[in-house]
Design a protein around this motif. Structure first.
Motif, PDB file in Angstrom:
ATOM      1  N   LEU A 150       6.534  50.011  23.296  1.00 29.25           N
ATOM      2  CA  LEU A 150       6.814  51.684  23.882  1.00 29.25           C
ATOM      3  C   LEU A 150       7.699  51.622  23.825  1.00 29.25           C
ATOM      4  O   LEU A 150       8.191  53.451  23.650  1.00 29.25           O
ATOM      5  CB  LEU A 150       5.429  51.878  25.721  1.00 29.25           C
ATOM      6  N   LEU A 151       8.296  51.409  24.016  1.00 30.61           N
ATOM      7  CA  LEU A 151      10.473  51.360  23.825  1.00 30.61           C
ATOM      8  C   LEU A 151      10.549  51.554  22.477  1.00 30.61           C
ATOM      9  O   LEU A 151      11.376  53.049  22.057  1.00 30.61           O
ATOM     10  CB  LEU A 151      11.007  50.294  24.592  1.00 30.61           C
ATOM     11  N   THR A 152       9.865  50.825  21.264  1.00 38.57           N
ATOM     12  CA  THR A 152      10.897  50.749  19.906  1.00 38.57           C
ATOM     13  C   THR A 152       9.805  51.832  19.013  1.00 38.57           C
ATOM     14  O   THR A 152      10.587  52.148  18.325  1.00 38.57           O
ATOM     15  CB  THR A 152      10.710  49.380  19.646  1.00 38.57           C
ATOM     16  N   HIS A 153       9.108  52.138  20.107  1.00 44.12           N
ATOM     17  CA  HIS A 153       8.068  53.061  18.665  1.00 44.12           C
ATOM     18  C   HIS A 153       7.365  52.904  17.409  1.00 44.12           C
ATOM     19  O   HIS A 153       6.867  53.348  16.335  1.00 44.12           O
ATOM     20  CB  HIS A 153       8.745  54.435  18.340  1.00 44.12           C
ATOM     21  N   ASP A 154       7.548  51.655  17.203  1.00 42.70           N
ATOM     22  CA  ASP A 154       7.018  50.546  16.260  1.00 42.70           C
ATOM     23  C   ASP A 154       5.919  49.844  16.398  1.00 42.70           C
ATOM     24  O   ASP A 154       6.262  48.540  17.112  1.00 42.70           O
ATOM     25  CB  ASP A 154       8.195  49.642  15.524  1.00 42.70           C
TER      26      ASP A 154
ATOM     27  N   PHE B 156      -5.346  55.081  16.731  1.00 44.05           N
ATOM     28  CA  PHE B 156      -5.318  55.915  17.014  1.00 44.05           C
ATOM     29  C   PHE B 156      -3.939  55.663  17.974  1.00 44.05           C
ATOM     30  O   PHE B 156      -2.626  56.333  18.807  1.00 44.05           O
ATOM     31  CB  PHE B 156      -6.119  56.625  18.183  1.00 44.05           C
ATOM     32  N   ILE B 157      -4.908  54.997  18.804  1.00 38.97           N
ATOM     33  CA  ILE B 157      -3.757  53.992  19.967  1.00 38.97           C
ATOM     34  C   ILE B 157      -2.031  53.377  19.144  1.00 38.97           C
ATOM     35  O   ILE B 157      -1.452  53.916  19.596  1.00 38.97           O
ATOM     36  CB  ILE B 157      -3.812  52.974  20.568  1.00 38.97           C
ATOM     37  N   SER B 158      -2.527  53.247  18.475  1.00 39.02           N
ATOM     38  CA  SER B 158      -1.290  52.940  17.317  1.00 39.02           C
ATOM     39  C   SER B 158      -0.337  54.109  16.971  1.00 39.02           C
ATOM     40  O   SER B 158       0.995  53.871  16.682  1.00 39.02           O
ATOM     41  CB  SER B 158      -1.920  51.851  16.035  1.00 39.02           C
ATOM     42  N   ASN B 159      -0.793  55.028  16.241  1.00 37.09           N
ATOM     43  CA  ASN B 159      -0.292  56.207  16.027  1.00 37.09           C
ATOM     44  C   ASN B 159       0.853  56.814  17.441  1.00 37.09           C
ATOM     45  O   ASN B 159       1.121  57.691  16.919  1.00 37.09           O
ATOM     46  CB  ASN B 159      -0.636  56.893  15.400  1.00 37.09           C
ATOM     47  N   GLU B 160      -0.099  57.265  18.483  1.00 38.37           N
ATOM     48  CA  GLU B 160       0.084  57.378  19.645  1.00 38.37           C
ATOM     49  C   GLU B 160       1.505  56.637  19.825  1.00 38.37           C
ATOM     50  O   GLU B 160       2.067  57.029  20.152  1.00 38.37           O
ATOM     51  CB  GLU B 160      -0.836  57.386  19.799  1.00 38.37           C
ATOM     52  N   LEU B 161       1.728  55.440  19.389  1.00 39.43           N
ATOM     53  CA  LEU B 161       3.019  54.203  19.956  1.00 39.43           C
ATOM     54  C   LEU B 161       3.982  55.313  19.656  1.00 39.43           C
ATOM     55  O   LEU B 161       4.964  54.414  20.075  1.00 39.43           O
ATOM     56  CB  LEU B 161       2.351  52.974  19.813  1.00 39.43           C
ATOM     57  N   GLU B 162       3.756  55.474  18.200  1.00 35.36           N
ATOM     58  CA  GLU B 162       5.346  55.735  17.283  1.00 35.36           C
ATOM     59  C   GLU B 162       5.026  57.344  17.219  1.00 35.36           C
ATOM     60  O   GLU B 162       6.560  57.446  16.811  1.00 35.36           O
ATOM     61  CB  GLU B 162       4.185  55.318  15.817  1.00 35.36           C
ATOM     62  N   GLN B 163       3.922  57.570  17.235  1.00 41.78           N
ATOM     63  CA  GLN B 163       4.803  59.287  17.214  1.00 41.78           C
ATOM     64  C   GLN B 163       4.019  60.470  18.393  1.00 41.78           C
ATOM     65  O   GLN B 163       4.894  61.256  18.532  1.00 41.78           O
ATOM     66  CB  GLN B 163       3.526  59.898  16.002  1.00 41.78           C
ATOM     67  N   GLY B 164       3.639  59.695  19.359  1.00 42.07           N
ATOM     68  CA  GLY B 164       3.071  60.362  20.649  1.00 42.07           C
ATOM     69  C   GLY B 164       4.612  60.984  20.971  1.00 42.07           C
ATOM     70  O   GLY B 164       5.302  59.947  21.556  1.00 42.07           O
TER      71      GLY B 164
ATOM     72  N   ARG C 125       8.214  59.693  23.966  1.00 39.39           N
ATOM     73  CA  ARG C 125       9.823  59.303  23.413  1.00 39.39           C
ATOM     74  C   ARG C 125      10.699  59.628  24.841  1.00 39.39           C
ATOM     75  O   ARG C 125      11.760  59.287  24.843  1.00 39.39           O
ATOM     76  CB  ARG C 125      10.073  60.697  22.822  1.00 39.39           C
ATOM     77  N   GLY C 126       9.934  59.751  25.769  1.00 37.32           N
ATOM     78  CA  GLY C 126      11.203  59.789  27.407  1.00 37.32           C
ATOM     79  C   GLY C 126      11.586  58.208  27.574  1.00 37.32           C
ATOM     80  O   GLY C 126      12.343  57.910  28.414  1.00 37.32           O
ATOM     81  N   ILE C 127      10.905  57.503  27.114  1.00 38.17           N
ATOM     82  CA  ILE C 127      11.187  56.029  27.698  1.00 38.17           C
ATOM     83  C   ILE C 127      12.205  55.315  26.931  1.00 38.17           C
ATOM     84  O   ILE C 127      12.687  55.137  25.679  1.00 38.17           O
ATOM     85  CB  ILE C 127      10.038  54.757  26.875  1.00 38.17           C
ATOM     86  N   VAL C 128      12.943  54.363  28.290  1.00 40.74           N
ATOM     87  CA  VAL C 128      14.478  54.726  27.787  1.00 40.74           C
ATOM     88  C   VAL C 128      15.305  53.364  27.982  1.00 40.74           C
ATOM     89  O   VAL C 128      15.513  52.622  27.963  1.00 40.74           O
ATOM     90  CB  VAL C 128      15.785  55.590  28.691  1.00 40.74           C
ATOM     91  N   ALA C 129      14.133  52.336  28.539  1.00 46.61           N
ATOM     92  CA  ALA C 129      13.873  51.260  29.314  1.00 46.61           C
ATOM     93  C   ALA C 129      12.821  50.342  30.047  1.00 46.61           C
ATOM     94  O   ALA C 129      12.217  50.737  30.410  1.00 46.61           O
ATOM     95  CB  ALA C 129      15.073  50.845  30.612  1.00 46.61           C
ATOM     96  N   ILE C 130      12.246  49.532  29.995  1.00 47.60           N
ATOM     97  CA  ILE C 130      11.380  48.620  30.241  1.00 47.60           C
ATOM     98  C   ILE C 130      12.210  47.050  31.134  1.00 47.60           C
ATOM     99  O   ILE C 130      12.749  46.570  30.268  1.00 47.60           O
ATOM    100  CB  ILE C 130       9.789  47.918  29.431  1.00 47.60           C
TER     101      ILE C 130
END
Length: 384
Positions: free
Chosen positions: A274-278, A303-311, A315-320
């Motif tokens: 969610l944070l790394t988009h990888d 689809f879920i995998s692609n969303e994690l990377e491209q969704g 993109r606004g997640i800055v910290a967990i």
């Protein structure tokens, strides 16, 4: 020569052939694609091509055998099979996508019920080398001082303390296969890992290393077991046999971490993505689904995998923060705070997330997320 011996030799030869041929495919893709900007995408292209080649060959030449591959869905029928090929078509995909890196490999191993790993090969295509469990073992002298190799990105927390006790130098390298073969060649004396691995990461390297007369075990000295229900092996030691007692003793003295289960590790990889988009290290079932606050937000693993990377929603997640994971049965629950905003600035919004993961085997099958507003103590105090 007995039939079983003949079969083992044939399996060893096939493993080596498959590893070498898949390596040649990877070299070709790498030569064509090293000019691209996205090394991760290059790694995926290589993974897919090498996996397809190996699976096609095994289907033709060993049609009765089961397969466990990093890049393919986990077919649970393997648990009842007598023979299972354990494959990592590209170990070290990050390094593969970088120029001037040779520390990536192809792993092909055969597990047989009652015997463990009986045939194995590791190819290091960038070195033009293939190592097989059928190779004649060479005697190589120890290094002085001793040399210990660990992951470049995830070295064990006990690395420096153990190295100091052994009087050893520490070497960093990518790819489990590359590190294990460095021990086989005598370039280093031990390979230590405790950051989490899967069966395909170590099966072939361990098969080759054991055939070369090296010690191979978990960091607590227990055996490495393969074709398990959940194919997760969090740690290992491969070393010169005369060093095993001192290395295991030093690890026991300095290791303070408890190994997490495969299910917990898999849920953690999802949260990290969610944070790394990888999402490279996140394994989803083909028909995996995700629901967030009652809304269906994913119906397939791809689809879920692609969303994690491209969704864009991620993109606004800055910290967990304050991540806590707990496992029971085939499920894992994750609870954490998620900060949204602009990197380098105070978070604009913080939410509290609870996620329930269904992970019956080696893949995430379902995610049920509950996302709630969150206000910290200071904000609450300011409103009173």
């Amino acid at each position: 020569m007995s039939e079983s011996t003949h079969s083992r030799i044939a399996d060893e030869a096939l493993a080596a052939e498959l590893a070498q041929a898949a390596g040649a495919i990877l070299l070709g893709i790498r030569a064509e694609g090293l000019g691209v900007d996205d090394g991760r995408e290059l790694g995926r292209r290589g993974d897919k091509a090498a996996d397809s080649y190996i699976l096609d060959r095994l289907a033709a030449e060993r049609p009765g055998d089961a397969v466990l591959s990093e890049e393919s869905a986990d077919d649970r029928s393997r648990l009842d099979a007598a023979r299972v090929w354990i494959i990592d078509p590209l170990d070290g995909s990050k390094e593969y996508g970088l120029p001037n890196h040779a520390d990536w490999a192809v792993h092909v191993a055969l597990w047989e019920r009652g015997s463990g790993i009986t045939a194995a090969a590791v190819a290091q295509p960038a070195l033009g080398a293939v190592y097989s469990s059928g190779d004649e073992a060479d005697s190589v002298p120890a290094n002085s001082p001793l040399r210990v190799v660990v992951s470049g990105s995830r070295p064990p927390a006990f690395t420096e303390a153990v190295a100091a006790e052994l009087g050893a130098d520490v070497v960093h390298m990518g790819s489990a296969g590359a590190k294990a073969m460095a021990v086989v060649r005598g370039e280093v004396d031990a390979y230590l890992h405790a950051g989490g691995q899967w069966e395909w990461d170590s099966a072939a390297p361990v098969g080759v290393a054991q055939a070369a007369g090296l010690h191979c075990s978990r960091i607590d000295g227990s055996p490495l077991l393969y074709n398990e229900s959940h194919p997760y092996l969090p740690d290992l030691v491969i070393c010169r046999p005369e060093l095993a007692e001192s290395i295991l003793g030093a690890i026991a003295k300095h290791s303070t971490e408890s190994a997490v289960s495969g299910r917990v590790a898999m849920a953690r990889e999802y949260v990290n993505a969610l944070l790394t988009h990888d999402a490279t290290k996140v394994r989803f079932a083909t028909d995996a689904w995700r629901v967030e606050n009652g809304q269906r937000t994913g119906d397939t693993g791809a689809f879920i995998s692609n969303e994690l990377e491209q969704g864009q929603q991620y993109r606004g997640i800055v910290a967990i923060r304050e991540l806590a994971l707990r496992e029971w049965g085939e499920s894992v629950v994750a609870r954490y705070l998620l900060d949204l905003g602009t990197p380098g600035q105070a978070p604009a919004v913080t939410v509290f997330v609870t996620e329930y993961f269904g992970i019956p085997a080696g893949e995430i099958e379902s995610i049920l997320a509950i996302i709630e507003p969150y206000e910290n103590d200071s904000k609450e105090a300011g409103t009173q």
